[in-house]
Structures are given as C-alpha cells and as structure tokens.
Design an enzyme around this catalytic site. Structure first.
Site, PDB file in Angstrom:
ATOM      1  N   SER A  20       0.804  -1.223   0.000  1.00  0.00           N
ATOM      2  CA  SER A  20       0.000   0.000   0.000  1.00  0.00           C
ATOM      3  C   SER A  20       0.839   1.276   0.000  1.00  0.00           C
ATOM      4  CB  SER A  20      -0.960  -0.002   1.191  1.00  0.00           C
ATOM      5  OG  SER A  20      -1.945  -0.992   1.029  1.00  0.00           O
ATOM      6  N   LYS A  74     -10.993  -4.866  10.509  1.00  0.00           N
ATOM      7  CA  LYS A  74     -12.009  -4.309   9.602  1.00  0.00           C
ATOM      8  C   LYS A  74     -13.389  -4.229  10.244  1.00  0.00           C
ATOM      9  CE  LYS A  74      -9.814  -5.675   5.247  1.00  0.00           C
ATOM     10  NZ  LYS A  74      -9.981  -6.422   3.983  1.00  0.00           N
ATOM     11  N   ASP A 110     -12.957  -2.813  -0.779  1.00  0.00           N
ATOM     12  CA  ASP A 110     -12.728  -4.198  -1.196  1.00  0.00           C
ATOM     13  C   ASP A 110     -13.810  -4.633  -2.190  1.00  0.00           C
ATOM     14  OD1 ASP A 110     -10.433  -4.701   0.307  1.00  0.00           O
ATOM     15  OD2 ASP A 110     -11.568  -5.333   2.065  1.00  0.00           O
ATOM     16  N   ALA A 135     -15.317 -18.091   3.781  1.00  0.00           N
ATOM     17  CA  ALA A 135     -16.221 -17.011   4.190  1.00  0.00           C
ATOM     18  C   ALA A 135     -15.438 -15.789   4.628  1.00  0.00           C
ATOM     19  CB  ALA A 135     -17.130 -17.483   5.326  1.00  0.00           C
ATOM     20  N   GLY A 136     -14.183 -15.993   5.034  1.00  0.00           N
ATOM     21  CA  GLY A 136     -13.339 -14.866   5.410  1.00  0.00           C
ATOM     22  C   GLY A 136     -13.765 -14.210   6.694  1.00  0.00           C
ATOM     23  N   GLY A 256      -5.278 -12.257  -7.950  1.00  0.00           N
ATOM     24  CA  GLY A 256      -5.738 -11.352  -6.906  1.00  0.00           C
ATOM     25  C   GLY A 256      -5.167  -9.948  -6.995  1.00  0.00           C
TER      26      GLY A 256
END
Length: 297
Positions: A20, A74, A110, A135-136, A256
């Site tokens: 980032s 998050k 996202d 599912a994260g 990704g």
C-alpha cells in the site's frame, strides 16, 4: 478541500510487507502530490486489535487525512467511527477511513476493487452459479460475495470449514440481495457444487491457502475443469498454485492483483479527491510483486 500533501496510513497485524505505501506514494508522485503513507503495525507497536479505536484517535490528532484498515480490524473499527457509507454499513466491515470535517467516515473499497478487477479480467464469465471457497473472518470474504452479487451472480454458495461462519455470511447476503441469492455449505460438498457450476459459473478462492506463508492448493486439482472460471483473492504471490493448476486444466483465471490495485485506487480517490490512474496502479502492483501484467481473458 483539495491539498497537495497527504498523510495516510494502514492499521493491521503483520503488515510489514504491505504494498500500500508504494502504490499510494507512486500514484501521488505522478499527480504532483506529496503522500506519506505510514504503517501502524499492531505487532510492532505491541497492542491488541481492540486498540484500533485508540490508534484511530491518535491518527486524527496527529493530522492524518485517512487510514486503510486491514486484518484483524475491519470489523472492530466500525464502532469507533462517526459514520459509514452504505456499502460499509451493509458489510459491517471497513477498510478505508477518511477524516473529514472532524468526523471519521468508514468506507469499503474491497467490494468495488474486486468488482472492477472481475469486470476487467473475466468480462464474459457466466455468473449463474458461483462457488466461493472461504467465508473470510476478517471481512474480505463478505466483500467478495457482495461484489459477485452486485455484478449479477444468480446464486453464491459460500463454502467454509466453519459452518456457522458460512451460514452467517449467506444469511447476511440474503438479507441484502434477496432470499435464495446465497447459500452455505461444508467443504465435502465442493465436488457436487463445482460440477453443477460447469458452464454456468465458477470458483472464487478467498482463504489464505496459496499465500507465501500458507503454500498449497485449497481443493483437489481434479475438481477443476475447462468449463469453470477461477478467481483468486490472494495476491502475494500473484501466481498461486491454484492459478497454475487451474490454467493447466484449461480454466479462465483471474489473479488477486486486480482487487488489491483497484481497492487501493478507490481509497486514493477517497483520501485525495483526485482521480487515480487505476491501470497504472495495477501495473505498479504487478511490478512490485515480480509478476507480469496479465491481459484480460
């Protein structure tokens, strides 16, 4: 108010290798802006994820313009914000916070990042039946599923080793998009689900398997066939074992990197009010990961 200098950062755990800073600082430089991007690594600072609220307040006091938020914060950050945009509110997860007029406003890029990457890389992919593996727990899985349904997926089946996690995500998706748009399943149902998706959909992989620290395949290679497309969320490495195996099986694939680059571009827009060159940021990410820019297929 537009400025020519920005201070932003990233809160998360184990974020030392994050790309980032380079993505944001490179794009700022191309636009004639100064951008200082700081990493606020929970592991380095020595504080638990629950301290995200304190870090948020400290950043605001220190004059930060905004923050990116990653695992495991998050969801935890949500209660410390003054407002959420509708997408972040629907997800219950935030990956971008903008400090604006004394308020901390949460966003989720996202969702838009994955949607933009998918539309670019697999524009003609059938979406009648989509299987999402993972599912994260940190919010990325929910973002990908929301993006798929926003793109028009008929039905997304979330497969996870933790049945309660998959069921909770499927229930949330059905509330947001309508009954019957999502379902949950255990990994033993993968063969049947992927067989049913042949020619009508594909597989999205949203577990850590394939990352540098977790190498390997997340499912048996024999389940992959040419009439399935395969999309990856992992981007380090850009070329995962799943993508190599899927291409060898004749599947159309999506790495990704696009999600990572396009979510960063959307965050850059929120931080600076300027329009980023998303394609250039994708090229930056590909260069930084040592890959080659993949042509859409």
């Amino acid at each position: 108010m537009l400025k020519d200098s920005y201070l932003v950062g990233l809160i998360g755990s184990g974020i030392g290798p994050s790309l980032s800073p380079a993505l944001h600082e490179r794009e700022a430089g191309r636009q004639g802006l100064r951008c200082l991007y700081r990493l606020l690594d929970l592991d380095t600072i020595g504080v638990p994820p629950e301290a995200v609220g304190e870090l948020l307040r400290a950043a605001r006091l220190l004059g930060f313009d905004g923050l990116n938020i990653t695992h495991p914060c998050k969801r935890l950050v949500v209660e410390h914000l003054d407002a959420l945009d509708p997408r972040a509110e629907a997800l219950g997860a935030v990956n971008t916070v903008v400090f604006e007029d004394g308020r901390a406003i949460g966003h989720n890029t996202d969702v838009t990042g994955f949607a933009a990457s998918f539309a670019r890389g697999l524009p003609d992919a059938p979406l009648e039946r989509v299987v999402q593996l993972g599912a994260g727990g940190g919010g990325a899985g929910a973002a990908v599923a929301h993006a798929l349904l926003t793109l028009g997926a008929g039905r997304v089946t979330v497969v996870d080793a933790l049945p309660e996690r998959a069921a909770a995500l499927a229930a949330a998706l059905n509330r947001a998009f309508g009954t019957g748009r999502a379902a949950s399943a255990l990994p033993e149902r993968l063969p049947a689900l992927l067989a049913a998706a042949h020619g009508t959909g594909g597989l999205v992989h949203a577990t850590p398997t394939g990352m540098a620290a977790h190498p390997g395949l997340p499912l048996p290679a024999g389940l992959l066939h040419p009439d399935l497309w395969v999309a990856e969320v992992v981007y380090r490495p850009l070329e995962t074992e799943l993508l190599r195996t899927a291409r060898a099986a004749g599947c159309a694939t999506l790495d990704g990197g696009g999600m990572a680059a396009f979510q960063a571009a959307d965050a850059f827009r929120l931080f600076t009010g300027r329009e980023p060159d998303a394609a250039r940021m994708l090229a930056d990410l590909t260069e930084l990961t040592g890959g080659a820019v993949a042509a859409p297929r």
